[in-house]
Design an enzyme around this catalytic site. Structure first.
Site, PDB file in Angstrom:
ATOM      1  N   HIS A 170       0.908  -1.111  -0.084  1.00 39.98           N
ATOM      2  CA  HIS A 170      -0.031  -0.040   0.108  1.00 39.98           C
ATOM      3  C   HIS A 170       0.856   1.136  -0.060  1.00 39.98           C
ATOM      4  CE1 HIS A 170       1.127  -0.300   4.279  1.00 39.98           C
ATOM      5  NE2 HIS A 170       0.915   1.168   4.318  1.00 39.98           N
ATOM      6  N   HIS A 179       5.630   6.294  -0.431  1.00 43.71           N
ATOM      7  CA  HIS A 179       6.362   5.140  -0.958  1.00 43.71           C
ATOM      8  C   HIS A 179       5.753   3.840  -0.656  1.00 43.71           C
ATOM      9  CE1 HIS A 179       6.867   5.123   3.428  1.00 43.71           C
ATOM     10  NE2 HIS A 179       7.280   3.952   3.425  1.00 43.71           N
TER      11      HIS A 179
END
Length: 221
Positions: free
Chosen positions: A76, A164
């Site tokens: 995610h 990220h």
């Protein structure tokens, strides 16, 4: 820094006993209290076979520097810190999120820069792929999510965030072993991976909110 609690962490409603040995030695970012639900807003990524092949190459190489490194099982990109919601706040919180996010369209990000992170209290280290294109749309989303968090007097996201996707993690602050030579070698693997430019151009189609053991989805237009 990355949130101390992430999807895949033990749910606060599941166990009052906080035995770190039950979840790989991970330590909670905040103590459990009955009626408090750990809540996190994020963009979910469903890994394709080629992505998992790249992940295996990266983790195998990084383990020559940190043998305890473990690959993530879910992927995610965070749009919020992990915050605490009281049970009766969940419904209005989700309703406000849905209203604020309704106008957003689907978009792409490029996540192709290997980077090492630690969580805020330095109890875990992560290897992730940092976003190199798509910041503007992500910052717009974070602005709306922050607006909801402020309504409930909850901490907003990090200033100047490093967006990220976490790939692997280990217990403790082992960033010193992973940065420098190891990081350069991992980046070489990404850069040399067949079709990495296509593979790491990631489409986002929905936003998700996890609160305790409940999941809520917000499709992008």
């Amino acid at each position: 820094p990355v949130p101390a609690g992430l999807p895949g962490d033990p749910d606060p409603e599941d166990a009052v006993s906080d035995d770190s040995s039950r979840h790989g030695g991970r330590v909670r970012g905040f103590p459990h209290e009955r009626g408090n639900w750990a809540t996190h807003v994020y963009l979910p990524y469903v890994a394709q076979e080629e992505f998992l092949e790249l992940l295996e190459l990266l983790v195998s190489h990084a383990r020559t520097y940190v043998p305890s490194l473990a690959a993530m099982e879910e992927f995610h990109l965070s749009l919020s810190q992990c915050v605490v919601l009281r049970y009766h706040w969940i419904e209005p919180f989700v309703r406000s999120l849905r209203e604020r996010l309704a106008a957003f369209h689907r978009f792409f990000c490029v996540a192709d820069q290997v980077k090492v992170y630690t969580n805020q209290n330095k109890t875990r280290t992560f290897v992730g792929l940092e976003v190199s294109a798509g910041h503007f749309q992500l910052l717009e989303l974070v602005s709306e999510v922050d607006g909801v968090l402020e309504e409930f007097d909850l901490p907003t996201f990090y200033k100047d965030p490093s967006f990220h996707i976490s790939l692997a993690w280990c217990v403790g602050d082992l960033s010193g072993r992973l940065e420098g030579q190891c990081l350069r070698e991992l980046q070489d693997i990404v850069d040399g991976f067949e079709e990495s430019a296509f593979l790491l151009r990631i489409p986002w189609e929905q936003i998700r909110c996890k609160s305790g053991n409940k999941y809520f989805s917000f499709p992008l237009r």
